[in-house]
Design a protein around this motif. Sequence first.
Motif, PDB file in Angstrom:
ATOM      1  N   SER A   7       0.832  -1.213   0.000  1.00 52.90           N
ATOM      2  CA  SER A   7       0.000   0.000   0.000  1.00 52.90           C
ATOM      3  C   SER A   7       0.859   1.252   0.000  1.00 52.90           C
ATOM      4  O   SER A   7       0.382   2.344  -0.340  1.00 52.90           O
ATOM      5  N   GLU A   8       2.141   1.092   0.396  1.00 51.47           N
ATOM      6  CA  GLU A   8       3.072   2.219   0.356  1.00 51.47           C
ATOM      7  C   GLU A   8       4.479   1.686   0.100  1.00 51.47           C
ATOM      8  O   GLU A   8       4.791   0.534   0.394  1.00 51.47           O
ATOM      9  N   ILE A   9       5.318   2.538  -0.466  1.00 50.63           N
ATOM     10  CA  ILE A   9       6.728   2.219  -0.696  1.00 50.63           C
ATOM     11  C   ILE A   9       7.553   3.399  -0.223  1.00 50.63           C
ATOM     12  O   ILE A   9       7.402   4.513  -0.732  1.00 50.63           O
ATOM     13  N   GLY A  10       8.390   3.162   0.761  1.00 54.22           N
ATOM     14  CA  GLY A  10       9.254   4.223   1.271  1.00 54.22           C
ATOM     15  C   GLY A  10       8.499   5.392   1.865  1.00 54.22           C
ATOM     16  O   GLY A  10       8.976   6.532   1.784  1.00 54.22           O
ATOM     17  N   GLY A  11       7.317   5.118   2.425  1.00 57.57           N
ATOM     18  CA  GLY A  11       6.529   6.183   3.027  1.00 57.57           C
ATOM     19  C   GLY A  11       5.636   6.926   2.058  1.00 57.57           C
ATOM     20  O   GLY A  11       4.975   7.894   2.433  1.00 57.57           O
TER      21      GLY A  11
END
Length: 570
Positions: free
Chosen positions: A482-486
């Motif tokens: 659902s997210e990558i790296g924030g």
Amino acid sequence: MSDSHKLYQTWCEKVDDPALKADLLAVANDEPEIGDRFYRTLSFGTAGLRGVLGAGTNRMNVYTVGAATQGLCQWLGKKYGDAAVAIAYDSRNNSTLFAQRSAEILAANGIKVHIFDELMPTPALSFAILHLHCQAGIVVTASHNPAKYNGYKVYGPEAYQLSPEEADEVLREIETVDYFGGIKTIPFEEGLRTGVIQYIGKDTVDAYIDAVLSEQVDKDICRQSPISVVYTPLNGAGNHCVRKILDRIGVETVAVVPEQEQPDGDFPTCPYPNPEEATAMELGLRLCERLGYDILLATDPDSDRAGVAVRHQGRIVRLSGNEIGVLMLQYIVERRRETGTLPKDPIVVKSVVSTKLCDRLAGELGVQVIDVLTGFKYIGELVAELEQKGEADRFLLGFEESSGYLTGPHARDKDAVNAAMIICEMTAYYKSKGKTLLDVLDGIYSVCGRYLNVVDSYTFEGEDGSVKMAGMLRALRAGAPSEIGGHAVAATGDYLSGKRVLADGGEETITLPESDILEYTLENGASVIVRPSGTEPKIKVYYSLSAATLEQAQQLYEQVSAGVKALLGV
């Protein structure tokens, strides 16, 4: 006893090639090495064969190449009846041997062979297929891979590499071939004497050079605005054709890197002979710096990729494949618009992993962008379709981020000879305006925003590595982040399923053919693409990011790439 060891013993009994026999005996007590050499048959796909040189079913040698060629013969016989095949080869170890062995097998199967009598760039092979009206082509090369590799690429009658369906058909034929008893062959000299094997003459090479020249945008600019060039063929096949094209367009000041001028399959000064790599460019950069020349050009061993560095504000700066592609687009449209030669409804074609800056710039220039899967065959296929419709003039440029470019229909593969010509042209043109290519690129950024494109690669050698790669990709498909790296993921695309799932639960259809690609679009517009390499034991991650400044784009890359590493567990 394992299946791998049984195969090893069979090869020890039946191999009669002295070098391969010695290679087999050298690993007699190395079970892991035996396992790696025999755990699978070297895979044949749309890029043909590619692998480490040596004895074994998972190695490049006269037996695996022979089986592939016999399978190709059987496929050609079923598909065409009578057929002709063109063959080219580069400077890699055993390239000449594999090319001649392929010719011997084709000839024994009653197939006409046209083979170059000297090293020749891959795009010249693509041209020769069309020029000589062949039904297929073979080029023996491992492109930019390290010296321990070689490869075998197969082209169809439209002069681009085989489609997935055609490759599968050839593979099924290869699987019926016995390495040691099922391959027909005649001596190469007998094939020449009877005429079933013929050398490709100088007239075809000259016609190729003329066809490249026909794609000039400005025929006089390199004479009106002289530039100085350092060139390195990286010990490969580009030396003759690239220097010929530079001479024909009027580039008089050319210095060739002496240590990398002559063909040498060991690539002693550049263990990874890829113009995208700083180490491969190092000697050229030094020479360019010492001589004070305007530009450095480098071509990979089969001369289908071109690397570039330019003098800017007193220093030599390397440019990426994405940056050169964008600069080519800007130059071709700008100059052809000035001269009134820009066609109606112009097209630029790029791979899905190439920079999104191209889309942004093309919008500013009024040019349509068409995205295709990774692999220049898809660009070649589109060029062929345009030509069949009488619309080849609409094609301005095809490029991939991996330093592959084409600006005309003369070939259906990336062409570093063609690229060298256009790069020199645009360098001379902008020099006449008091600009370097870096100045032009900065101007593009000022209009379109600061883009940063990075490719990270993770290598997984051998059987264990192959299993690990497959597991990583399965894990990613099992649980989309659902997210990558924030940064929130706005959409997840899976090119195997043909679906793009949006964060709100909606779905879109991916219209490109099925491919092992995962694509993540972040809420800030950043793009992350994950795919296994088609030619190397690697997972590649492609980042296309944009921000107001380079520093902000770099910070975004650090955040997102850290998230991707966590996902992959590397």
